[in-house]
Write a protein that holds these residues in place. Sequence first.
Motif, short mmCIF file in Angstrom:
data_model
loop_
_atom_site.label_atom_id
_atom_site.label_comp_id
_atom_site.label_asym_id
_atom_site.label_seq_id
_atom_site.Cartn_x
_atom_site.Cartn_y
_atom_site.Cartn_z
N PRO A 1 13.02 0.43 13.72
CA PRO A 1 12.95 1.54 13.50
C PRO A 1 12.85 2.35 12.24
CG PRO A 1 14.54 1.66 15.08
CD PRO A 1 14.36 -0.02 14.47
N GLY A 2 12.39 2.67 11.63
CA GLY A 2 11.30 3.91 10.50
C GLY A 2 10.81 2.58 9.68
N SER A 3 10.97 1.53 8.88
CA SER A 3 10.80 1.12 8.15
C SER A 3 9.10 0.38 8.60
CB SER A 3 11.65 -0.51 8.50
OG SER A 3 12.72 -0.77 7.32
N LYS A 4 8.95 -0.04 10.12
CA LYS A 4 8.09 -0.79 10.68
C LYS A 4 6.41 0.16 10.21
CE LYS A 4 5.38 -1.90 14.45
NZ LYS A 4 5.12 -3.30 14.57
N ILE A 5 6.89 1.56 10.69
CA ILE A 5 6.11 2.65 10.36
C ILE A 5 5.62 3.44 9.11
CG2 ILE A 5 7.27 5.15 11.01
CD1 ILE A 5 5.33 5.85 12.88
N VAL A 6 6.63 3.17 8.83
CA VAL A 6 6.50 3.62 7.05
C VAL A 6 6.05 2.92 5.98
CG1 VAL A 6 7.69 3.70 4.76
CG2 VAL A 6 8.48 4.86 6.68
N GLU A 7 5.84 1.25 6.51
CA GLU A 7 4.90 0.44 5.63
C GLU A 7 3.43 0.64 5.83
OE1 GLU A 7 7.33 -3.57 6.56
OE2 GLU A 7 8.95 -3.31 5.47
N ALA A 8 3.65 0.65 7.47
CA ALA A 8 2.24 1.25 7.79
C ALA A 8 1.18 1.66 7.04
CB ALA A 8 1.59 1.12 9.13
N PHE A 9 2.16 3.47 6.34
CA PHE A 9 1.60 4.29 6.25
C PHE A 9 1.50 4.04 5.10
CE2 PHE A 9 2.60 8.15 3.59
CZ PHE A 9 2.03 9.39 3.91
N ASN A 10 2.33 3.29 4.23
CA ASN A 10 2.45 2.89 2.88
C ASN A 10 1.68 2.58 2.77
OD1 ASN A 10 4.33 4.89 1.51
ND2 ASN A 10 6.22 2.85 2.12
N PHE A 11 0.87 1.31 3.93
CA PHE A 11 -0.36 0.62 3.44
C PHE A 11 -1.28 1.19 3.07
CE2 PHE A 11 -3.23 -2.41 5.49
CZ PHE A 11 -3.35 -3.72 4.32
N GLY A 12 -1.40 1.77 3.96
CA GLY A 12 -3.00 2.77 3.87
C GLY A 12 -2.75 3.56 3.21
N LEU A 13 -1.86 4.31 2.76
CA LEU A 13 -1.89 5.06 1.21
C LEU A 13 -2.44 4.54 0.32
CD1 LEU A 13 -1.34 7.71 0.29
CD2 LEU A 13 1.80 7.40 -0.63
N ALA A 14 -1.75 3.42 -0.21
CA ALA A 14 -1.94 1.92 -0.97
C ALA A 14 -3.36 1.92 -1.31
CB ALA A 14 -1.82 1.24 -1.15
N GLY A 15 -4.39 1.99 -0.33
CA GLY A 15 -5.79 1.61 -0.34
C GLY A 15 -6.75 2.87 0.20
N LEU A 16 -5.70 3.93 -0.10
CA LEU A 16 -6.70 5.00 0.36
C LEU A 16 -7.93 5.74 -1.31
CD1 LEU A 16 -6.49 7.66 1.94
CD2 LEU A 16 -5.42 8.91 0.65
N ALA A 17 -8.76 6.11 -0.95
CA ALA A 17 -9.52 6.52 -1.88
C ALA A 17 -9.82 7.85 -2.36
CB ALA A 17 -10.68 6.25 -1.96
N SER A 18 -9.32 8.63 -1.40
CA SER A 18 -9.45 9.92 -1.05
C SER A 18 -8.57 11.08 -1.68
CB SER A 18 -9.18 10.85 0.43
OG SER A 18 -10.23 10.29 0.98
N SER A 19 -8.82 11.87 -2.86
CA SER A 19 -8.02 12.58 -3.01
C SER A 19 -7.82 13.86 -1.94
CB SER A 19 -8.83 13.56 -4.55
OG SER A 19 -10.05 14.79 -3.90
N TYR A 20 -6.15 14.19 -1.99
CA TYR A 20 -6.13 15.51 -0.99
C TYR A 20 -5.01 16.80 -2.35
CZ TYR A 20 -1.49 12.63 -1.80
OH TYR A 20 -0.38 12.12 -2.26
#
Length: 282
Positions: free
Chosen positions: A71-90
């Motif tokens: 719990p915790g690690s799995k969902i954060v790792e997926a989030f961080n994976f998406g964040l690492a490839g995010l091209a959009s500014s926010y």
Amino acid sequence: MDIVIIIPAYNEEAHIEKCLTSLVNQIYSAKHILVVDDGSTDKTPEILSSLSSAHENLTYTSREKSYSHEPGSKIVEAFNFGLAGLASSYDILCKFDADLIFPNHYLETLHKAFEANSKLGMFAGFCSIEIDGVWQIEKLTNPDHIRGALKSYHQSCFRDIGGLTSAMGWDTIDEMKARYYGWDVETKNSLIVKHLKPTGLHYSKSLPKVFGISLFRMRYSLALAFLTCFKMALNKKKLDFFYKAMLAYLKSNYKKNSFLINEKEGAFIRKYRWHKIKQRLF
């Protein structure tokens, strides 16, 4: 104010379309909604492909699998994976779960909250679950705590806290760090989101153990851990949760190098928790 949303998703074919439909139909539109398919084996990828082709601000990415099933690690790792490839500014970064249905004014309310307070670091509404046909607020935590399913961060706050910690307890660490660095954390009890799956459904067996370990890693004192585990057991109506969580906390005592926060942050968390306990009692 640009809002970017990242949604980790694993085998969410029953919920993902409802979630994304509620987000793409918001009064205040997100600049970018990125779904991270975390190695789904059901029809989640097909649903994402269909929806992303119909909405310009919705995309998805896939990875083979998570490196953790805790719990915790799995969902954060997926989030961080998406964040690492995010091209959009926010300006505002959101981490939402894939099993939520948002009211159409959710992002508008979020936007107004951040616009109104330059020191607002984190903001969210409340999760509700359906019980006997009635949607009720899910009362598992204190009302000032932002649920892990509904996180949103000001860009500068997210930078100050160093992103998300890949471990159980991440959704407490982030807001405690935000407060430590001088940011406000706000919840709005009139902003209700439908939560389609009970919290911790897939982790019911391991949850007490990892919960107890997480309290130690966040530098909770023995007395504070005792009260926290007891309260969680009462909320879940499972007394054995208390015994298992406390046992895990005590067994973690020898792992001094496993702390997730530094000593000053730990002292701040303990002081804040005791202050809240005294407020409720007196």
